[in-house]
Design a protein around this motif. Sequence first.
Motif, PDB file in Angstrom:
ATOM      1  N   ASN A  38      16.427  37.252  17.662  1.00 16.10           N
ATOM      2  CA  ASN A  38      17.731  37.591  18.205  1.00 16.10           C
ATOM      3  C   ASN A  38      18.798  36.728  17.551  1.00 16.10           C
ATOM      4  OD1 ASN A  38      16.641  39.463  20.056  1.00 16.10           O
ATOM      5  ND2 ASN A  38      16.164  37.814  21.492  1.00 16.10           N
ATOM      6  N   ALA A  39      20.062  37.139  17.697  1.00 14.19           N
ATOM      7  CA  ALA A  39      21.152  36.356  17.138  1.00 14.19           C
ATOM      8  C   ALA A  39      21.116  34.943  17.703  1.00 14.19           C
ATOM      9  CB  ALA A  39      22.500  37.020  17.452  1.00 14.19           C
ATOM     10  N   GLY A  40      21.208  33.966  16.838  1.00 16.73           N
ATOM     11  CA  GLY A  40      21.143  32.571  17.272  1.00 16.73           C
ATOM     12  C   GLY A  40      20.865  31.656  16.104  1.00 16.73           C
ATOM     13  N   ASN A  73      22.876  36.285  12.490  1.00 15.78           N
ATOM     14  CA  ASN A  73      24.170  36.769  12.947  1.00 15.78           C
ATOM     15  C   ASN A  73      24.024  37.999  13.824  1.00 15.78           C
ATOM     16  OD1 ASN A  73      25.581  34.800  11.245  1.00 15.78           O
ATOM     17  ND2 ASN A  73      24.835  36.052   9.542  1.00 15.78           N
ATOM     18  N   GLU A  74      25.116  38.340  14.512  1.00 16.16           N
ATOM     19  CA  GLU A  74      25.095  39.485  15.429  1.00 16.16           C
ATOM     20  C   GLU A  74      24.799  40.791  14.701  1.00 16.16           C
ATOM     21  OE1 GLU A  74      25.183  39.388  18.584  1.00 16.16           O
ATOM     22  OE2 GLU A  74      25.900  37.377  19.037  1.00 16.16           O
ATOM     23  N   ASP A  75      25.172  40.891  13.421  1.00 16.43           N
ATOM     24  CA  ASP A  75      24.937  42.127  12.663  1.00 16.43           C
ATOM     25  C   ASP A  75      23.544  42.185  12.044  1.00 16.43           C
ATOM     26  OD1 ASP A  75      25.130  40.258  10.688  1.00 16.43           O
ATOM     27  OD2 ASP A  75      26.808  41.181   9.621  1.00 16.43           O
ATOM     28  N   GLY A  76      22.696  41.184  12.345  1.00 16.32           N
ATOM     29  CA  GLY A  76      21.326  41.196  11.838  1.00 16.32           C
ATOM     30  C   GLY A  76      21.133  40.442  10.536  1.00 16.32           C
ATOM     31  N   GLU A 187      14.558  28.331  18.741  1.00 19.03           N
ATOM     32  CA  GLU A 187      16.001  28.487  18.901  1.00 19.03           C
ATOM     33  C   GLU A 187      16.622  27.172  19.358  1.00 19.03           C
ATOM     34  OE1 GLU A 187      19.251  31.657  20.709  1.00 19.03           O
ATOM     35  OE2 GLU A 187      17.165  31.733  21.383  1.00 19.03           O
ATOM     36  N   PRO A 190      23.199  29.091  19.830  1.00 13.45           N
ATOM     37  CA  PRO A 190      23.698  30.435  19.511  1.00 13.45           C
ATOM     38  C   PRO A 190      24.138  30.491  18.062  1.00 13.45           C
ATOM     39  CG  PRO A 190      25.346  29.178  20.705  1.00 13.45           C
ATOM     40  CD  PRO A 190      24.109  28.344  20.687  1.00 13.45           C
ATOM     41  N   PRO A 191      24.556  31.666  17.557  1.00 15.29           N
ATOM     42  CA  PRO A 191      25.058  31.740  16.183  1.00 15.29           C
ATOM     43  C   PRO A 191      26.183  30.752  15.982  1.00 15.29           C
ATOM     44  CG  PRO A 191      24.768  33.933  17.095  1.00 15.29           C
ATOM     45  CD  PRO A 191      24.562  32.973  18.227  1.00 15.29           C
ATOM     46  N   GLU A 193      29.084  30.841  14.751  1.00 10.56           N
ATOM     47  CA  GLU A 193      30.446  31.215  15.061  1.00 10.56           C
ATOM     48  C   GLU A 193      30.714  31.286  16.559  1.00 10.56           C
ATOM     49  OE1 GLU A 193      28.160  35.009  14.078  1.00 10.56           O
ATOM     50  OE2 GLU A 193      28.329  32.951  13.374  1.00 10.56           O
ATOM     51  N   THR A 194      29.671  31.267  17.400  1.00 10.80           N
ATOM     52  CA  THR A 194      29.877  31.351  18.835  1.00 10.80           C
ATOM     53  C   THR A 194      29.451  30.088  19.567  1.00 10.80           C
ATOM     54  OG1 THR A 194      27.686  32.356  19.174  1.00 10.80           O
ATOM     55  CG2 THR A 194      29.541  33.844  18.809  1.00 10.80           C
TER      56      THR A 194
END
Length: 314
Positions: A38-40, A73-76, A187, A190-191, A193-194
């Motif tokens: 997952n995004a992270g 990232n959120e876009d994979g 993990e 989070p990514p 940028e967040t």
Amino acid sequence: MKKLKSLMGKFVTSVVAMTLIVSSMATAAFATGHEDLNAGTYEVEASLTCFVQAMGGVEFGAPLLTGTTVVVNEDGTADMTLSFTTDSMTIYGVACENFIDADAGQIGYFDGSTWKDASYTKSSNTIANSAGEAVHYVDTMTFRLPSASDTYDLSLYINSNVMGVQFGGADAKYNATLTVNWDSAKEIGPPAETVPPTESSSQSSKVELVVEGGYEVEIPATITVDASTKKGNYTVVAKNFVIPEKAYVTVTASKSGALVNGKDSLSFTNTLENKKLQATGDELSGTVEVTTSPSNPGKYAGTIDFTINYYSGN
């Protein structure tokens, strides 16, 4: 004997079926690449191999890699960051201080079709190269993962106080291979940028920029309408244009408006030539035309809004 044979047949069949189920369950638990995450931000186990068969066979890469993190990232897409240090070894009685040198060769990766440069940072510490020069060695490199895989081909120049050599890259004799254990992904946030800040404050700075080049667009401060023809012609002029070959500027303006004198109002239209400004001296012609007749003498005034847009042409 027939009964015994039948029982043995059933027993063997059951064992095979159980084995297939266990194997399927184990495979489903394995991560095969960043697309399973997952995004992270993750910490993963990885090993670097930069092996030279000469000198009895020497592994230069493994001791230099100290850590690996991946941001999904959120876009994979995913970006991997490798952390490096220096290493000491003795070859044929000669002490070697090894490090990754961005000034001597490429720091990059193979994206499946071509070699690309990676971003990197240098340590504030220095180490001597073979010429006795102090070098700020590479302590991190970051690159976009080209695909879901457990191995990646890197381009690294490993230097030392004795000599250096390029591993990986278009014409390199030796390979630099990174192997990733995706099952170890842990993990840690989070990514990037967040990631929320632990503490926040604000300050302000004066920002100045000196640009070699630019452009100016001269628009008349006042457009005078002829009382007899009810028209006023004007020109927009390109000034001091120093812009790339494919770049251009466009100017648009209000298409209508009103001229006001106290309580009286006169409607007008505005037409501006539609073409690109690309060089000093280029012009746009415009015309203001009053469409209603004045009821009283006097000075009527209004405004036209102009919008100037710059396009790089890329």
